[in-house]
Scaffold this motif. Structure first.
Motif, PDB file in Angstrom:
ATOM      1  N   ASP A  88      11.560  15.095  15.021  1.00  0.00           N
ATOM      2  CA  ASP A  88      12.290  16.185  15.653  1.00  0.00           C
ATOM      3  C   ASP A  88      13.388  15.642  16.564  1.00  0.00           C
ATOM      4  O   ASP A  88      14.494  16.190  16.632  1.00  0.00           O
ATOM      5  N   GLU A  89      13.089  14.555  17.251  1.00  0.00           N
ATOM      6  CA  GLU A  89      14.053  13.952  18.172  1.00  0.00           C
ATOM      7  C   GLU A  89      15.210  13.296  17.424  1.00  0.00           C
ATOM      8  O   GLU A  89      16.384  13.452  17.800  1.00  0.00           O
ATOM      9  N   LEU A  90      14.895  12.592  16.326  1.00  0.00           N
ATOM     10  CA  LEU A  90      15.895  11.783  15.629  1.00  0.00           C
ATOM     11  C   LEU A  90      16.477  12.476  14.404  1.00  0.00           C
ATOM     12  O   LEU A  90      17.411  11.953  13.790  1.00  0.00           O
ATOM     13  N   LYS A  91      15.922  13.635  14.020  1.00  0.00           N
ATOM     14  CA  LYS A  91      16.348  14.377  12.835  1.00  0.00           C
ATOM     15  C   LYS A  91      16.307  13.482  11.596  1.00  0.00           C
ATOM     16  O   LYS A  91      17.246  13.401  10.799  1.00  0.00           O
ATOM     17  N   SER A  92      15.174  12.808  11.431  1.00  0.00           N
ATOM     18  CA  SER A  92      14.985  11.922  10.281  1.00  0.00           C
ATOM     19  C   SER A  92      13.499  11.863   9.948  1.00  0.00           C
ATOM     20  O   SER A  92      12.646  11.834  10.843  1.00  0.00           O
ATOM     21  N   PHE A  93      13.185  11.850   8.655  1.00  0.00           N
ATOM     22  CA  PHE A  93      11.795  11.813   8.213  1.00  0.00           C
ATOM     23  C   PHE A  93      11.225  10.390   8.273  1.00  0.00           C
ATOM     24  O   PHE A  93      11.908   9.419   7.944  1.00  0.00           O
ATOM     25  N   TYR A  94       9.966  10.289   8.660  1.00  0.00           N
ATOM     26  CA  TYR A  94       9.197   9.045   8.607  1.00  0.00           C
ATOM     27  C   TYR A  94       9.934   7.885   9.268  1.00  0.00           C
ATOM     28  O   TYR A  94      10.447   6.975   8.609  1.00  0.00           O
ATOM     29  N   VAL A  95       9.972   7.936  10.573  1.00  0.00           N
ATOM     30  CA  VAL A  95      10.607   6.881  11.355  1.00  0.00           C
ATOM     31  C   VAL A  95       9.522   5.975  11.948  1.00  0.00           C
ATOM     32  O   VAL A  95       8.369   6.370  12.098  1.00  0.00           O
ATOM     33  N   GLY A  96       9.881   4.761  12.264  1.00  0.00           N
ATOM     34  CA  GLY A  96       8.949   3.840  12.896  1.00  0.00           C
ATOM     35  C   GLY A  96       7.811   3.416  11.982  1.00  0.00           C
ATOM     36  O   GLY A  96       8.000   3.157  10.791  1.00  0.00           O
ATOM     37  N   LYS A  97       6.601   3.366  12.523  1.00  0.00           N
ATOM     38  CA  LYS A  97       5.437   2.872  11.778  1.00  0.00           C
ATOM     39  C   LYS A  97       5.107   3.745  10.572  1.00  0.00           C
ATOM     40  O   LYS A  97       4.698   3.236   9.522  1.00  0.00           O
ATOM     41  N   THR A  98       5.272   5.062  10.724  1.00  0.00           N
ATOM     42  CA  THR A  98       4.975   5.929   9.578  1.00  0.00           C
ATOM     43  C   THR A  98       5.955   5.670   8.440  1.00  0.00           C
ATOM     44  O   THR A  98       5.585   5.721   7.265  1.00  0.00           O
ATOM     45  N   GLY A  99       7.196   5.383   8.779  1.00  0.00           N
ATOM     46  CA  GLY A  99       8.189   5.065   7.750  1.00  0.00           C
ATOM     47  C   GLY A  99       7.847   3.774   7.032  1.00  0.00           C
ATOM     48  O   GLY A  99       7.954   3.681   5.799  1.00  0.00           O
ATOM     49  N   GLU A 100       7.423   2.769   7.784  1.00  0.00           N
ATOM     50  CA  GLU A 100       7.034   1.495   7.185  1.00  0.00           C
ATOM     51  C   GLU A 100       5.828   1.675   6.273  1.00  0.00           C
ATOM     52  O   GLU A 100       5.778   1.107   5.174  1.00  0.00           O
ATOM     53  N   GLN A 101       4.856   2.469   6.715  1.00  0.00           N
ATOM     54  CA  GLN A 101       3.660   2.707   5.908  1.00  0.00           C
ATOM     55  C   GLN A 101       4.002   3.473   4.630  1.00  0.00           C
ATOM     56  O   GLN A 101       3.484   3.169   3.552  1.00  0.00           O
ATOM     57  N   THR A 191      -3.476  13.876  -0.866  1.00  0.00           N
ATOM     58  CA  THR A 191      -3.942  12.582  -0.384  1.00  0.00           C
ATOM     59  C   THR A 191      -3.854  12.555   1.135  1.00  0.00           C
ATOM     60  O   THR A 191      -3.392  13.517   1.762  1.00  0.00           O
ATOM     61  N   HIS A 192      -4.322  11.473   1.713  1.00  0.00           N
ATOM     62  CA  HIS A 192      -4.304  11.348   3.175  1.00  0.00           C
ATOM     63  C   HIS A 192      -2.866  11.313   3.689  1.00  0.00           C
ATOM     64  O   HIS A 192      -1.970  10.761   3.035  1.00  0.00           O
ATOM     65  N   SER A 193      -2.655  11.850   4.875  1.00  0.00           N
ATOM     66  CA  SER A 193      -1.332  11.773   5.492  1.00  0.00           C
ATOM     67  C   SER A 193      -1.065  10.340   5.940  1.00  0.00           C
ATOM     68  O   SER A 193      -1.994   9.550   6.170  1.00  0.00           O
ATOM     69  N   VAL A 194       0.202  10.016   6.055  1.00  0.00           N
ATOM     70  CA  VAL A 194       0.585   8.664   6.450  1.00  0.00           C
ATOM     71  C   VAL A 194       0.086   8.350   7.858  1.00  0.00           C
ATOM     72  O   VAL A 194      -0.439   7.263   8.119  1.00  0.00           O
ATOM     73  N   SER A 195       0.231   9.293   8.773  1.00  0.00           N
ATOM     74  CA  SER A 195      -0.230   9.059  10.153  1.00  0.00           C
ATOM     75  C   SER A 195      -1.751   8.888  10.209  1.00  0.00           C
ATOM     76  O   SER A 195      -2.258   8.098  11.006  1.00  0.00           O
ATOM     77  N   TYR A 196      -2.476   9.609   9.353  1.00  0.00           N
ATOM     78  CA  TYR A 196      -3.942   9.455   9.299  1.00  0.00           C
ATOM     79  C   TYR A 196      -4.307   8.035   8.862  1.00  0.00           C
ATOM     80  O   TYR A 196      -5.245   7.423   9.408  1.00  0.00           O
ATOM     81  N   LEU A 197      -3.596   7.501   7.895  1.00  0.00           N
ATOM     82  CA  LEU A 197      -3.890   6.151   7.414  1.00  0.00           C
ATOM     83  C   LEU A 197      -3.622   5.102   8.484  1.00  0.00           C
ATOM     84  O   LEU A 197      -4.326   4.093   8.563  1.00  0.00           O
ATOM     85  N   ILE A 198      -2.615   5.335   9.311  1.00  0.00           N
ATOM     86  CA  ILE A 198      -2.344   4.404  10.405  1.00  0.00           C
ATOM     87  C   ILE A 198      -3.482   4.440  11.417  1.00  0.00           C
ATOM     88  O   ILE A 198      -3.912   3.407  11.941  1.00  0.00           O
ATOM     89  N   ARG A 199      -4.009   5.640  11.675  1.00  0.00           N
ATOM     90  CA  ARG A 199      -5.131   5.771  12.624  1.00  0.00           C
ATOM     91  C   ARG A 199      -6.456   5.340  12.009  1.00  0.00           C
ATOM     92  O   ARG A 199      -7.377   4.949  12.730  1.00  0.00           O
ATOM     93  N   ASN A 200      -6.566   5.434  10.682  1.00  0.00           N
ATOM     94  CA  ASN A 200      -7.832   5.143   9.993  1.00  0.00           C
ATOM     95  C   ASN A 200      -7.570   4.192   8.822  1.00  0.00           C
ATOM     96  O   ASN A 200      -7.603   4.600   7.649  1.00  0.00           O
ATOM     97  N   PRO A 201      -7.305   2.937   9.109  1.00  0.00           N
ATOM     98  CA  PRO A 201      -6.951   1.990   8.038  1.00  0.00           C
ATOM     99  C   PRO A 201      -8.033   1.817   6.975  1.00  0.00           C
ATOM    100  O   PRO A 201      -7.727   1.403   5.858  1.00  0.00           O
ATOM    101  N   SER A 202      -9.282   2.156   7.293  1.00  0.00           N
ATOM    102  CA  SER A 202     -10.361   2.040   6.301  1.00  0.00           C
ATOM    103  C   SER A 202     -10.158   3.001   5.129  1.00  0.00           C
ATOM    104  O   SER A 202     -10.754   2.826   4.059  1.00  0.00           O
TER     105      SER A 202
END
Length: 225
Positions: A88-101, A191-202
């Motif tokens: 919302d701040e940057l007006k871009s999808f999947y920024v930072g760690k979620t983008g990398e994942q 499937t699992h959300s990208v942010s969920y996978l970052i919080r739950n790597p298992s």
């Protein structure tokens, strides 16, 4: 708003127009509902409509409208629930760690790059406390039109809420995750959300197998077409 106030606003707008100011035409919707037939059949024009939408309370607190990003002729469409605070701040999808994942999920398994897919959300504005059925109801016609214009061979929903709202299915997410479901004539894989996978790597192993299934479906569709 009283009639006198409306008249003053119209007078001011007309005055500004006579001295060279321009503004977009008013988009009229009845009863806070969007009629799909009234929406444009061009994705850039649809984006303009959505960016000027004030149908629900999310429009009051958003910083930016996150309409969609990527290849508008994509075979694969990815749908999450709502924009994150960073998006919302940057007006871009999947920024930072979620983008990398996300890049790892796509490019390590699929014969695609991130730029080859189309990305959007159930709703186009960030909520304060999570989206609800009312938010999705206001935005769903936009999303349905967006899906039809992209016309993907496969839709992947990220997370429980994205699947449940899109497919109107309250089944246990553990039962439907990774399965081939449907929305209208489109195949859908939750499937699992990208942010969920970052919080739950298992859970990344489960997502990996989901991506392998996505790969096989896409490859089969490419052979057919």
């Amino acid at each position: 708003m009283t009639k006198a106030v409306k008249n003053r606003i119209l007078y001011q707008l007309n005055f500004l127009k006579t001295i060279g100011y321009d503004y977009h035409s008013m988009i009229k919707f009845a009863n806070k509902e969007v009629n799909s037939n009234s929406l444009p059949n061009n994705i850039e024009e649809l984006k303009t409509v959505v960016e000027n939408c004030y149908l629900c309370e999310l429009s009051k607190t958003r910083k930016n409208v996150l309409f969609g990003e990527g290849n508008i002729n994509a075979s694969l469409m990815l749908i999450a629930d709502e924009p994150t605070a960073s998006e919302d701040e940057l007006k871009s999808f999947y920024v930072g760690k979620t983008g990398e994942q996300l890049v790892k999920m796509i490019e390590n398994v699929l014969p695609l790059k991130k730029e080859d897919v189309y990305i959007t959300n159930l709703v186009k504005c960030k909520s304060a406390n999570g989206i609800n059925a009312s938010h999705y109801s206001s935005c769903s016609t936009y999303l349905h039109k967006q899906i039809d214009l992209v016309n993907p061979k496969l839709i992947v929903t990220f997370g429980e809420k994205a699947y449940q709202y899109l497919c109107n299915d309250n089944s246990s997410f553990n039962k439907v995750r990774g399965q081939i479901m449907s929305f209208k004539e489109y195949q859908v894989i939750p499937t699992h959300s990208v942010s969920y996978l970052i919080r739950n790597p298992s859970s990344k192993k489960e997502a990996f197998y989901d991506m392998l299934k996505i790969k096989s479906i896409l490859e089969l569709s490419w052979k057919i077409y």
